[in-house]
Design a protein around this motif. Structure first.
Motif, PDB file in Angstrom:
ATOM      1  N   VAL A  13      66.473   4.390 -66.840  1.00 23.49           N
ATOM      2  CA  VAL A  13      67.377   5.619 -67.213  1.00 23.49           C
ATOM      3  C   VAL A  13      68.808   5.112 -67.244  1.00 23.49           C
ATOM      4  O   VAL A  13      69.705   5.890 -68.224  1.00 23.49           O
ATOM      5  N   ALA A  57      71.605   5.156 -70.235  1.00 28.34           N
ATOM      6  CA  ALA A  57      72.863   5.749 -70.144  1.00 28.34           C
ATOM      7  C   ALA A  57      73.883   5.009 -70.447  1.00 28.34           C
ATOM      8  O   ALA A  57      74.855   5.093 -71.165  1.00 28.34           O
ATOM      9  N   PHE A  59      60.706  13.697 -65.128  1.00 31.09           N
ATOM     10  CA  PHE A  59      61.680  13.974 -66.166  1.00 31.09           C
ATOM     11  C   PHE A  59      63.208  14.594 -65.652  1.00 31.09           C
ATOM     12  O   PHE A  59      64.137  14.186 -65.965  1.00 31.09           O
ATOM     13  N   ILE A  60      62.896  15.703 -64.836  1.00 35.11           N
ATOM     14  CA  ILE A  60      64.066  16.300 -64.507  1.00 35.11           C
ATOM     15  C   ILE A  60      65.208  15.548 -63.634  1.00 35.11           C
ATOM     16  O   ILE A  60      66.076  15.526 -63.694  1.00 35.11           O
ATOM     17  N   SER A 115      65.265  12.085 -63.531  1.00 37.75           N
ATOM     18  CA  SER A 115      65.778  11.123 -64.068  1.00 37.75           C
ATOM     19  C   SER A 115      66.676  11.718 -65.203  1.00 37.75           C
ATOM     20  O   SER A 115      67.698  10.920 -65.559  1.00 37.75           O
ATOM     21  N   PHE A 116      66.576  12.805 -65.751  1.00 35.12           N
ATOM     22  CA  PHE A 116      67.608  13.351 -66.575  1.00 35.12           C
ATOM     23  C   PHE A 116      68.922  13.778 -65.858  1.00 35.12           C
ATOM     24  O   PHE A 116      69.971  12.998 -65.972  1.00 35.12           O
ATOM     25  N   ILE A 117      68.613  14.016 -64.487  1.00 29.17           N
ATOM     26  CA  ILE A 117      69.803  14.283 -63.554  1.00 29.17           C
ATOM     27  C   ILE A 117      70.641  13.025 -63.350  1.00 29.17           C
ATOM     28  O   ILE A 117      71.678  12.958 -63.355  1.00 29.17           O
ATOM     29  N   GLY A 144      70.673  10.492 -65.291  1.00 34.76           N
ATOM     30  CA  GLY A 144      71.516   9.847 -66.465  1.00 34.76           C
ATOM     31  C   GLY A 144      72.540  10.928 -66.577  1.00 34.76           C
ATOM     32  O   GLY A 144      73.471  10.229 -66.997  1.00 34.76           O
ATOM     33  N   LEU A 145      72.735  11.992 -66.262  1.00 30.56           N
ATOM     34  CA  LEU A 145      73.781  12.873 -66.265  1.00 30.56           C
ATOM     35  C   LEU A 145      75.017  12.307 -65.179  1.00 30.56           C
ATOM     36  O   LEU A 145      76.036  12.195 -65.327  1.00 30.56           O
TER      37      LEU A 145
END
Length: 192
Positions: free
Chosen positions: A81, A85, A146-147, A149-151, A153-154
């Motif tokens: 991830v 990014a 997923f959540i 990993s998304f965080i 990435g952010l």
């Protein structure tokens, strides 16, 4: 205002030697994460109990150590991830992605190198074991992964944003604590 956006790059001017150094740096950073993180969980494998916060902080601090040592060489992505990014923000070219992804299995398999050889660690979720908690479904586990990993990435995007370019003195600490809080939120305490 004055901050130029980078574009996604496809190629680079790296030599074979540079690519080997990049690969070894990323492999070493991942190995540090796996070694320190899993060694912090060894007590739980031997029948002892380890506090949830200790395990989560151990992994976060292991990321901090890895980023501090290898961040200036490879970025110490350790996680695909983070690599995605970095490509998206134009920090690394697409041609380097296979190097980063090639060393990622070390993160998943490295726990076998530093934990009990008879596989006892596999029986305890959360102790260097990439398994879904028994208290949630596989779909819920996928959603949690997923959540977080998304965080992550952010967090990468926020830290690496060109508007933040004058605030890079504590990057290792930022990533370490980000991993720790994601682990605290996502790793089930009762499974440790």
């Amino acid at each position: 205002m004055g901050h130029e956006r980078k574009r996604i790059q496809l190629t680079d001017q790296m030599t074979t030697k540079d690519r080997i150094v990049l690969c070894l740096s990323e492999l070493s950073g991942t190995a540090i994460l796996v070694f320190l993180g899993c060694m912090g969980c060894v007590t739980a494998m031997s029948g002892g109990s380890i506090p949830h916060l200790t395990v989560c902080l151990t992994f976060g601090l292991a990321v901090m150590v890895s980023v501090q040592i290898f961040g200036h060489i490879s970025g110490s992505h350790i996680n695909p991830v983070v690599t995605v990014a970095a490509v998206t923000l134009g920090n690394i070219p697409v041609i380097q992605v296979p190097i980063y992804f090639a060393v990622t299995p070390d993160e998943l398999m490295g726990n076998k190198w530093v934990t009990h050889p008879d596989g006892v660690y596999n029986k305890t979720i959360g102790v260097c074991s990439p398994a879904v908690s028994t208290s949630i479904s596989a779909t819920q586990g996928l959603l949690v992964e997923f959540i977080i990993s998304f965080i992550l990435g952010l967090v990468c995007c926020g830290v690496w944003d060109s508007k933040n370019s004058d605030k890079h003195d504590s990057v290792a600490i930022r990533f370490g604590f980000a991993i720790a809080v994601l682990a605290i939120a996502a790793v089930p305490e009762k499974e440790l």
